[in-house]
Each structure stands twice: as structure tokens, then as C-alpha cells.
Design a protein around this motif. Structure first.
Motif, PDB file in Angstrom:
ATOM      1  N   GLY A  32      76.034  22.771 -20.294  1.00  0.00           N
ATOM      2  CA  GLY A  32      75.013  22.983 -19.271  1.00  0.00           C
ATOM      3  C   GLY A  32      73.689  23.521 -19.766  1.00  0.00           C
ATOM      4  N   SER A  33      73.511  23.632 -21.086  1.00  0.00           N
ATOM      5  CA  SER A  33      72.225  24.109 -21.597  1.00  0.00           C
ATOM      6  C   SER A  33      71.119  23.091 -21.356  1.00  0.00           C
ATOM      7  CB  SER A  33      72.326  24.432 -23.091  1.00  0.00           C
ATOM      8  OG  SER A  33      72.576  23.261 -23.850  1.00  0.00           O
ATOM      9  N   GLY A  61      66.041  20.290 -26.552  1.00  0.00           N
ATOM     10  CA  GLY A  61      64.843  21.041 -26.887  1.00  0.00           C
ATOM     11  C   GLY A  61      63.988  21.174 -25.643  1.00  0.00           C
ATOM     12  N   CYS A  62      62.704  21.443 -25.825  1.00  0.00           N
ATOM     13  CA  CYS A  62      61.821  21.738 -24.698  1.00  0.00           C
ATOM     14  C   CYS A  62      60.855  20.606 -24.384  1.00  0.00           C
ATOM     15  CB  CYS A  62      61.007  22.999 -25.013  1.00  0.00           C
ATOM     16  SG  CYS A  62      61.972  24.522 -24.970  1.00  0.00           S
ATOM     17  N   GLY A  66      66.818  17.555 -31.056  1.00  0.00           N
ATOM     18  CA  GLY A  66      65.759  18.403 -31.583  1.00  0.00           C
ATOM     19  C   GLY A  66      66.264  19.730 -32.089  1.00  0.00           C
ATOM     20  N   GLU A  67      67.568  19.784 -32.399  1.00  0.00           N
ATOM     21  CA  GLU A  67      68.207  20.987 -32.929  1.00  0.00           C
ATOM     22  C   GLU A  67      68.142  22.156 -31.947  1.00  0.00           C
ATOM     23  OE1 GLU A  67      66.487  21.724 -36.788  1.00  0.00           O
ATOM     24  OE2 GLU A  67      67.527  20.001 -37.685  1.00  0.00           O
ATOM     25  N   GLY A  68      67.940  21.832 -30.665  1.00  0.00           N
ATOM     26  CA  GLY A  68      67.928  22.882 -29.642  1.00  0.00           C
ATOM     27  C   GLY A  68      66.745  23.815 -29.723  1.00  0.00           C
ATOM     28  N   CYS A  69      65.676  23.407 -30.392  1.00  0.00           N
ATOM     29  CA  CYS A  69      64.511  24.280 -30.611  1.00  0.00           C
ATOM     30  C   CYS A  69      63.881  24.701 -29.281  1.00  0.00           C
ATOM     31  CB  CYS A  69      63.482  23.561 -31.472  1.00  0.00           C
ATOM     32  SG  CYS A  69      61.948  24.490 -31.702  1.00  0.00           S
ATOM     33  N   MET A  70      63.692  26.004 -29.103  1.00  0.00           N
ATOM     34  CA  MET A  70      63.067  26.534 -27.899  1.00  0.00           C
ATOM     35  C   MET A  70      61.668  27.087 -28.179  1.00  0.00           C
ATOM     36  SD  MET A  70      65.306  25.947 -25.554  1.00  0.00           S
ATOM     37  CE  MET A  70      64.830  26.977 -24.163  1.00  0.00           C
ATOM     38  N   LEU A  88      60.006   9.169 -13.899  1.00  0.00           N
ATOM     39  CA  LEU A  88      60.784   9.056 -15.123  1.00  0.00           C
ATOM     40  C   LEU A  88      61.795  10.200 -15.203  1.00  0.00           C
ATOM     41  CD1 LEU A  88      60.826   7.448 -17.926  1.00  0.00           C
ATOM     42  CD2 LEU A  88      59.564   9.428 -18.802  1.00  0.00           C
ATOM     43  N   PRO A  89      63.099   9.898 -15.279  1.00  0.00           N
ATOM     44  CA  PRO A  89      64.094  10.973 -15.362  1.00  0.00           C
ATOM     45  C   PRO A  89      63.937  11.771 -16.657  1.00  0.00           C
ATOM     46  CG  PRO A  89      65.132   8.897 -14.728  1.00  0.00           C
ATOM     47  CD  PRO A  89      63.748   8.572 -15.177  1.00  0.00           C
ATOM     48  N   ILE A  90      63.993  13.085 -16.539  1.00  0.00           N
ATOM     49  CA  ILE A  90      63.849  13.952 -17.705  1.00  0.00           C
ATOM     50  C   ILE A  90      64.889  15.063 -17.650  1.00  0.00           C
ATOM     51  CG2 ILE A  90      62.329  15.547 -18.949  1.00  0.00           C
ATOM     52  CD1 ILE A  90      59.966  13.908 -17.833  1.00  0.00           C
ATOM     53  N   PHE A  91      65.702  15.137 -18.695  1.00  0.00           N
ATOM     54  CA  PHE A  91      66.661  16.216 -18.880  1.00  0.00           C
ATOM     55  C   PHE A  91      66.286  16.938 -20.168  1.00  0.00           C
ATOM     56  CE2 PHE A  91      68.718  13.679 -15.826  1.00  0.00           C
ATOM     57  CZ  PHE A  91      69.771  14.385 -15.249  1.00  0.00           C
ATOM     58  N   ALA A  92      66.269  18.269 -20.135  1.00  0.00           N
ATOM     59  CA  ALA A  92      65.882  19.027 -21.312  1.00  0.00           C
ATOM     60  C   ALA A  92      66.494  20.419 -21.244  1.00  0.00           C
ATOM     61  CB  ALA A  92      64.364  19.108 -21.431  1.00  0.00           C
ATOM     62  N   LYS A  93      66.294  21.154 -22.317  1.00  0.00           N
ATOM     63  CA  LYS A  93      66.855  22.497 -22.424  1.00  0.00           C
ATOM     64  C   LYS A  93      65.959  23.537 -21.776  1.00  0.00           C
ATOM     65  CE  LYS A  93      69.557  25.016 -25.851  1.00  0.00           C
ATOM     66  NZ  LYS A  93      69.925  25.090 -27.286  1.00  0.00           N
TER      67      LYS A  93
END
Length: 226
Positions: A43-44, A116-117, A87-91, A129-134
Motif C-alpha cells: 500500500g505504499s 517514487g514521487c 525509482g527505488e522508492g525515492c522520496m 491520465l491514471p497516476i499511481f505513486a508513492k
């Protein structure tokens, strides 16, 4: 010698359009139940603009905070492709903003799934445009590379291969292999039909069959104390 880490694989084994569209309208929760509750990424990564996502994965692996190869991926992807970005989960900085999103929308891509962000979120949330991100971060990315396109990537605890079917809604994202798609669609529709009957019983005052719960409580020797 191969230039490991700076490569583009151009051939993608995409599923047939009919196979993808078989998941339209099916809740990710029901698909996940058909996968022994093991099919979702964690869920991140969440839905950013209330638009559901559905399409074949077009994968991109980039270093933390760098989006050079994402531009190339958007350029080379086909209509309907979902850009799956490891993106290696970069925040610390965003990988996708208004420019890339509008470029992708103009090419009729299926959306972004970003480990990532993003930034320019107020604009992106108004787009179709659908967008899913951290998450979000106003810091922009570097554009130096390296990166690889259409390689297996790891996002939210799941390995995603190019051509896997990506299905996302407000609950999260499910990843389905092409060869398992038809069987999962059949099972998910069966669950939906069972739930219709359950909801009708609840609405009609017949309650919910909790036999399974009492059997479990009995098995565990649960005490009821007055």
C-alpha cells in the motif's frame, strides 16, 4: 560487452486487447482474493487522482531521483501501455511531473505506476491520465541516467515483467500474468455473483451467514464470559 544498466529492450510481449479489457469493472479486491490474497503490491503506492488504471506493463528502471530514461520510455511506449517505473522508492525528488504526464496523455498511454514521487500534483490530479505513486515532492529529478527499459522490476514487494497486466483502483494495484488472466477473470466474476446474493440478504434483513466464524471460534476454544 553489454552496457549493463543502460539498455533498452524494444520488443514487448503485450497481451491481446480483449484479454486486458476482461478486467474492466472488476474490483482489485476480488481479483486479489482469487490470487490467495498475494497478488497486490503493497500500500505504499496509491491512487493519486481517482482514476483507475488498466493496461500492459511497460517497465522502466532508473536510479534514485533520475528520470532520463522515463522520457525515452514515454516516447517509445504504445497507446494503452502503463509506464511502470522502478525509482527505488525515492522520496527526495519527483520522477514525473506535468511535462511528462501531458506528453504521456498526448500519446494515449494507460498511465503511470511510480515507485517514487510525482510533482505538479494539483494539475496531475485534474488529468484523465491514471497516476499511481508513492507520494509527492516539489524537487525535480536529475536527467543523467543510466536506466533500463523493459526489464523485470521490483515494486511494492512484487516483481513486474513487461507485458504483465496492471489493474489499479482506489484499493491499490494488482499484477496479473497474461497466462493467468482468463482464469482470474472467471473466478472474480464468480465472487461478484456471490457477493450480490450476500448484499441482498443483508438488505432484506436476513443478516450475514457467520457459520465459518463460529466454527473458528470453537476450534480456538474461545470463551464467552457473562
Amino acid at each position: 560487452m553489454a552496457n549493463i544498466g543502460f539498455r533498452v529492450y524494444e520488443n514487448v510481449n503485450r497481451p491481446e486487447k480483449e484479454l486486458i479489457e476482461g478486467f474492466k469493472g472488476i474490483q482489485t479486491a476480488n481479483i486479489g482474493d482469487c490470487m490467495n490474497r498475494m497478488g497486490a503490491i503493497n500500500g505504499s503506492i496509491r491512487q493519486m487522482n481517482e482514476k483507475n488504471i488498466l493496461g500492459p506493463a511497460y517497465t522502466v528502471k532508473v536510479p534514485s531521483g533520475d528520470n532520463l530514461m522515463i522520457f525515452l520510455a514515454v516516447e517509445k511506449a504504445q497507446p494503452g501501455d502503463v509506464l511502470v517505473i522502478d525509482g527505488e522508492g525515492c522520496m527526495d525528488r519527483a520522477l514525473v511531473g506535468e511535462i511528462l504526464a501531458k506528453f504521456a496523455e498526448s500519446k494515449k498511454l494507460g498511465g503511470f505506476l511510480v515507485d517514487g514521487c510525482i510533482r505538479d500534483s494539483e494539475i496531475l490530479t485534474e488529468m484523465d491520465l491514471p497516476i499511481f505513486a508513492k507520494g509527492t515532492n516539489p524537487n525535480g529529478p536529475y536527467r543523467n541516467g543510466p536506466g533500463e527499459i523493459n526489464v523485470p522490476v521490483s515494486i511494492g514487494g512484487k516483481v513486474i515483467h513487461p507485458g504483465d497486466i496492471i489493474i489499479g483502483d482506489g484499493d491499490g494495484v494488482i499484477v496479473v500474468k497474461q497466462e493467468e488472466a482468463k482464469e482470474l477473470q472467471r473466478k472474480a466474476h464468480e465472487i461478484e455473483q456471490k457477493e450480490v446474493a450476500i448484499f441482498e440478504n443483508i438488505a432484506n434483513g436476513k443478516g450475514l451467514d457467520l457459520t465459518w466464524m463460529y466454527e473458528k471460534l470453537k476450534q480456538e476454544k474461545c470463551e464467552f464470559i457473562k
